[in-house]
Design an enzyme around this catalytic site. Structure first.
Site, PDB file in Angstrom:
ATOM      1  N   SER A 153       0.836  -1.200   0.000  1.00  0.00           N
ATOM      2  CA  SER A 153       0.000   0.000   0.000  1.00  0.00           C
ATOM      3  C   SER A 153       0.868   1.247   0.000  1.00  0.00           C
ATOM      4  CB  SER A 153      -0.929   0.002   1.219  1.00  0.00           C
ATOM      5  OG  SER A 153      -1.867   1.060   1.138  1.00  0.00           O
ATOM      6  N   ASP A 154       0.358   2.309  -0.600  1.00  0.00           N
ATOM      7  CA  ASP A 154       1.067   3.585  -0.617  1.00  0.00           C
ATOM      8  C   ASP A 154       0.046   4.708  -0.687  1.00  0.00           C
ATOM      9  OD1 ASP A 154       3.942   4.707  -0.875  1.00  0.00           O
ATOM     10  OD2 ASP A 154       2.775   5.860  -2.332  1.00  0.00           O
ATOM     11  N   GLN A 155       0.401   5.868  -0.142  1.00  0.00           N
ATOM     12  CA  GLN A 155      -0.555   6.980  -0.095  1.00  0.00           C
ATOM     13  C   GLN A 155       0.144   8.310  -0.315  1.00  0.00           C
ATOM     14  OE1 GLN A 155      -2.352   8.411   3.740  1.00  0.00           O
ATOM     15  NE2 GLN A 155      -4.254   7.687   2.810  1.00  0.00           N
TER      16      GLN A 155
END
Length: 198
Positions: free
Chosen positions: A71-73
């Protein structure tokens, strides 16, 4: 047979979400270059990095079969991609920039099955409308919560909620860094469902 679940992240916030979902998992922290590619959109960036994190964990596991979450944001304000502030000064600068504006957060989510090499990637947007805040309010918030490891410089699950006029998105967990509704949907494809008895 259900494959073991691996969280490819060192984020305590993502671990808290998985714990809340009653999922059994291990943590393996990937080490990748998170730099953006020229002309890459925020959606392309977080989708690519989420998958890259899952693939990096796969390499670290030496062919062990598992289902890996990456996941990345990022936050986007006035067309500019913003990440984690890292310190108080940068956090105050980010939040001052957001005053009275709507900021869009994009969270990339990848689920990789190393047995089949199937990798599904989704990108979840979430919009946050910030209140008109004084510099004193922002400095006090940063002092109280120290949101230095959070994209956008706030913790929506805590006092950060006081910074907003409104939130708009499919899943409030997205703001914390892991879209739980989408994740559970993706995991069911791999026979991982916390509502099923083993």
């Amino acid at each position: 047979m259900t494959l073991p679940l691996i969280l490819g992240s060192g984020s305590k916030y993502r671990r808290e979400i998985l714990d809340k979902l009653h999922l059994k998992y291990e943590v393996v922290k990937p080490d990748i270059d998170e730099s953006a590619i020229t002309s890459e959109s925020p959606q392309q960036l977080v989708g690519r990095l989420a998958e890259a994190k899952a693939r990096a964990v796969e390499k670290l596991m030496a062919h062990k079969q598992a289902v890996i979450i990456g996941s990345d944001q990022v936050a986007v304000c006035d067309g500019q991609i913003l990440g984690k502030p890292g310190n108080a000064e940068n956090a105050v600068k980010q939040l001052l920039r957001f005053v009275g504006k709507t900021v869009t957060f994009y969270t990339g989510l990848a689920v990789l099955n190393t047995a089949t090499e199937e990798c599904e990637v989704r990108v979840e947007p979430f919009n946050v409308e910030f209140r008109h805040l004084s510099e004193n309010e922002i400095e006090r918030y940063v002092e109280l919560e120290e949101p230095f490891d959070c994209a956008g410089s706030f913790k929506s699950e805590g006092l950060g909620i006081s910074l907003f006029n409104s939130l708009k998105g499919n899943d409030p967990n997205t703001l914390i860094g892991l879209p739980a509704i989408a994740l559970l949907d993706m995991l069911r494809t791999h026979k991982i469902n916390p509502l099923n008895k083993e």
